[in-house]
Design an enzyme around this catalytic site. Sequence first.
Site, mmCIF file in Angstrom:
data_model
loop_
_atom_site.group_PDB
_atom_site.id
_atom_site.type_symbol
_atom_site.label_atom_id
_atom_site.label_comp_id
_atom_site.label_asym_id
_atom_site.label_seq_id
_atom_site.Cartn_x
_atom_site.Cartn_y
_atom_site.Cartn_z
ATOM 1 N N HIS A 67 -7.893 1.217 2.176
ATOM 2 C CA HIS A 67 -7.727 0.768 3.560
ATOM 3 C C HIS A 67 -8.456 1.709 4.524
ATOM 4 O O HIS A 67 -7.874 2.208 5.502
ATOM 5 C CB HIS A 67 -6.246 0.683 3.912
ATOM 6 C CG HIS A 67 -5.962 -0.272 5.032
ATOM 7 N ND1 HIS A 67 -4.788 -0.967 5.136
ATOM 8 C CD2 HIS A 67 -6.698 -0.648 6.123
ATOM 9 C CE1 HIS A 67 -4.798 -1.722 6.219
ATOM 10 N NE2 HIS A 67 -5.968 -1.543 6.836
ATOM 11 N N GLU B 79 0.834 -1.192 0.000
ATOM 12 C CA GLU B 79 0.000 0.000 0.000
ATOM 13 C C GLU B 79 0.874 1.250 0.000
ATOM 14 O O GLU B 79 1.960 1.257 0.590
ATOM 15 C CB GLU B 79 -0.925 -0.001 1.214
ATOM 16 C CG GLU B 79 -1.886 -1.190 1.228
ATOM 17 C CD GLU B 79 -2.805 -1.197 2.434
ATOM 18 O OE1 GLU B 79 -2.620 -0.327 3.331
ATOM 19 O OE2 GLU B 79 -3.708 -2.044 2.488
#
Length: 396
Positions: free
Chosen positions: A279, A256
């Site tokens: 997220h 990420e």
Amino acid sequence: MLLLEQIHPDAIALLTSAGFEVESLDRALDEDELIERIGGVTLLGIRSKTNVTQRVLEAAPDLIAVGAFCIGTNQIDLHAAAERGVTVFNAPYSNTRSVVELAIAEIVALTRRLADKNALMHAGVWDKSADGAHEVRGRTLGIVGYGNIGTQLSVLAEDLGMRVLFYDTSDRLALGNAHRCESMAGLLAESDVVTLHVDGRASNDSFFGVAEFAKMRPGSLFLNLSRGFVVDYGALREHIESGHIAGAAVDVFPVEPKKRGDEFVSELRGLSNVILTPHIGGSTEEAQQDIGRFVAGKFRDFVVDGATAMSVNLPGISLPQPPNTHRLILIHRNVPGVMATINGILADHKVNVEAQLLGTRGEVGYVVTDVSATYTDEMLDQLRGLPETIRLRVPS
């Protein structure tokens, strides 16, 4: 104290009012950056993108506690922290509702094909058609991982009229009318929607891939709001493109971006029937406020009186301190005879024990001792010098 990744202001306010000197950054630090900043830091607060490795811990001789302002702690080397007497806290419950609400929203959005309808409307296309759109009522939800999030999702899904199945490797009590499946294969074969809510243990790495997607019902939906590394997203794309999986919603990814605005790279980009979110399962103002207050409170109680209740890597100890006593906290290797040695040193220095509590966890012991007499530097040096001692703390 160093807080990273934009910890909620309520945490900073609580810690500042308790006398902590707080430095706060709005981004994650990589390993080398954190090593450069960690010197002199007593308490470290992070979220999911900062990794506390053994190298980081070795560079932090003053560090006594790490707080994960989130649910997961797989970004922290818990064993290395325990070996150095560094206590780790997290917030296992504070964002549960937020994650569950996102899952419910995505199930409804996928079942009603809202992403497709939205894209067509923005393109100027009016398509008032019921083709492929369904109610969630009467459909079967399969929950893989029946912990805090899975159980609450189970209850809300039933309130919407869904039939709920679940699979968990631990023995979990079914809530409401939920039905426990003896195998994940059985759950996949019966579910219209499959959603993952497993933890970040290493054994869950890549546990859902080609074989599992193949066992899902044709036309079913898939959600992952747990950990990015548990799913083979290449396999998911193949099953989406083949039409075997009708749609998916994914909130977590193996890699990420470190900060807002960085490019997001994934094999799932460009699929119209896949909802991608950055997220944000626990990213509501309510959840972040609750998390901030919870972990900050753990920090305060730990520093003030040594309380380790709900620590994820050290024994959970909470002992009320009698008035007019001095508190000693010794983290030690869990071997026979340590308590006798500790109390022998206290006795040699004419120090009476008013209260004492020991807890052990694996290779580590944590003992809180309240004494009435004023201790001497010589006595403290003897305790620190024990071969079993990992760390001695004397809260102010």
